[in-house]
Design an enzyme around this catalytic site. Structure first.
Site, PDB file in Angstrom:
ATOM      1  N   HIS A 185       0.808  -1.226   0.000  1.00 51.54           N
ATOM      2  CA  HIS A 185       0.000   0.000   0.000  1.00 51.54           C
ATOM      3  C   HIS A 185       0.835   1.267   0.000  1.00 51.54           C
ATOM      4  O   HIS A 185       0.352   2.348   0.345  1.00 51.54           O
ATOM      5  CB  HIS A 185      -0.946  -0.005   1.214  1.00 51.54           C
ATOM      6  CG  HIS A 185      -2.283   0.626   0.955  1.00 51.54           C
ATOM      7  ND1 HIS A 185      -2.670   1.812   1.514  1.00 51.54           N
ATOM      8  CD2 HIS A 185      -3.325   0.214   0.196  1.00 51.54           C
ATOM      9  CE1 HIS A 185      -3.894   2.122   1.116  1.00 51.54           C
ATOM     10  NE2 HIS A 185      -4.316   1.157   0.312  1.00 51.54           N
ATOM     11  N   HIS A 285      -7.064  -2.577 -10.970  1.00 48.52           N
ATOM     12  CA  HIS A 285      -7.386  -2.121  -9.612  1.00 48.52           C
ATOM     13  C   HIS A 285      -8.844  -1.692  -9.582  1.00 48.52           C
ATOM     14  O   HIS A 285      -9.306  -0.956 -10.454  1.00 48.52           O
ATOM     15  CB  HIS A 285      -6.472  -0.927  -9.282  1.00 48.52           C
ATOM     16  CG  HIS A 285      -6.663  -0.343  -7.936  1.00 48.52           C
ATOM     17  ND1 HIS A 285      -7.319   0.856  -7.729  1.00 48.52           N
ATOM     18  CD2 HIS A 285      -6.266  -0.764  -6.698  1.00 48.52           C
ATOM     19  CE1 HIS A 285      -7.300   1.154  -6.443  1.00 48.52           C
ATOM     20  NE2 HIS A 285      -6.672   0.190  -5.800  1.00 48.52           N
TER      21      HIS A 285
END
Length: 382
Positions: A185, A285
């Site tokens: 992340h 994504h």
């Protein structure tokens, strides 16, 4: 087929929907949003309205070029997400006009179904072994989890051990053949990312994601030396020009364009084709809403180097509303044995429940990323 009007709907949990209507009453839907900056993207879409109204909705490439190039300042999350949602809606209109799914305009199906994965654990991952087993019991064959909580530039091996313990719990719960992706992340800086990449290698992960922030992509060369695990990145890259450098450098195995951030279907198809020339896989994504997911599946259907698709059903962000709430027919995203079938309906293949959208827009949202801090008080990456 001229564009006659546009409307924007800010809907919970953190999404923005766009409705384009033509002069003969045809409706197309898009999802232009940046999580945490939905109002900014809405303003950018409104600024583009003058280019849209009266334009021939069939001329999608021409419209894309106008929106990208006529504004002089280009790229970035806000402008490219505004273009992305408009592009999705234009493809929805075109497919409905000619009675075809969008993928038919890109050469037709290259597959019969698309593998999907599910999120577990939340932003501060906990009980991941139990959650992973639950997803396996539901039929999923892969999950993704966040690696860690806050982590400083140089941090303790106790935090590294905690990551390894969580991944071990997942592997123990689901077995060797189950796909596990670990998302760094961008929270983890290069010194600690090297350590984690090396230590996670024995778990035979499906991939590690965003081991460093995309603006620090030069660090991927060094991280790649510490692992044989496939490296994925790209959710914070917004055009083929952003992806060009990462593909040329050759350290990424999987790219993850977001079809609501990276210029929509038109641009993401070009990005995926570029990646194919570099023998790089694509895993779009999509922790977003149903219009974004529908757009992804249209791309997946006609793109051979896509290998798996993110989707947000049950994700930790969807606290007030979930993926299927805004659809007239939620069965369009029916998952079976870890795959989702390809839609056959025209356009994006979904039927948006407009009455529900309008009701939800009355509530709206003001979703923001949390602000995290390290133990010494410095701001940490979320």
């Amino acid at each position: 087929m001229k564009i006659a009007s546009m409307e924007l709907f800010l809907v919970p949990p953190r999404w923005l929907f766009l409705k384009l209507t033509t002069d003969d009453g045809l409706v197309g839907w898009g999802e232009p949003v940046v999580e945490g900056h939905a109002a900014a993207v809405a303003a950018a879409v409104k600024e583009m309205e003058d280019y849209l109204i009266g334009h021939d909705a069939n001329r999608i490439e021409d419209m894309w070029q106008i929106l990208y190039r006529a504004g002089f300042y280009r790229g970035g999350p806000i402008l490219m997400s505004a273009i992305a949602g408009i592009d999705q809606a234009l493809w929805d209109l075109k497919g409905k006009r000619y009675g075809l799914p969008v993928y038919e305009f890109f050469g037709g199906r290259a597959r019969d179904k698309v593998r999907v994965y599910s999120w577990i654990g939340g932003d501060r991952p906990a009980d991941v072994g139990i959650a992973a087993r639950e997803k396996k019991d539901l039929g999923f064959t892969a999950i993704k989890m966040n690696a860690s909580e806050e982590m400083h530039f140089i941090d303790s091996y106790t935090k590294v051990d905690a990551v390894l313990q969580r991944v071990q719990a997942v592997r123990d719960a689901v077995g060797r053949d189950f796909g596990i992706a670990v998302d760094f992340h961008g929270r983890i800086h290069k010194p600690m990312a090297k350590i984690l990449a090396r230590e996670l290698a024995p778990f035979n992960l499906m991939f590690i994601e965003e081991p460093v922030l995309s603006e620090n992509s030069e660090a991927l060369r060094e991280i790649a030396r510490h692992t044989s695990t496939p490296i994925a990145t790209g959710e914070r890259m917004y055009s083929r020009w952003d992806f060009k450098r990462i593909l040329e450098e050759g350290y990424v195995d999987i790219i993850q364009p977001d079809l609501s951030h990276a210029g929509g279907i038109t641009e993401s198809k070009k990005i995926a084709t570029m990646a194919e020339a570099y023998d790089v896989a694509v895993a779009p994504h999509c922790p977003l809403g149903p219009i974004a997911l529908a757009s992804c599946i249209q791309l997946d259907a006609c793109t051979p180097n896509v290998f798996i698709q993110e989707q947000s059903l049950g994700i930790h962000y969807n606290k007030t509303n979930d993926l299927l709430d805004y659809l007239a027919n939620p069965m369009v995203f029916q998952y079976e044995a870890g795959f989702v079938g390809l839609p056959t309906n025209p356009g994006l293949g979904i039927d948006v429940n407009e009455a529900y959208v309008r009701g939800a827009a009355e509530r709206g949202h003001n979703w923001k990323n949390p602000v995290w801090r390290n133990e010494d008080g410095t701001v940490a990456e979320w």
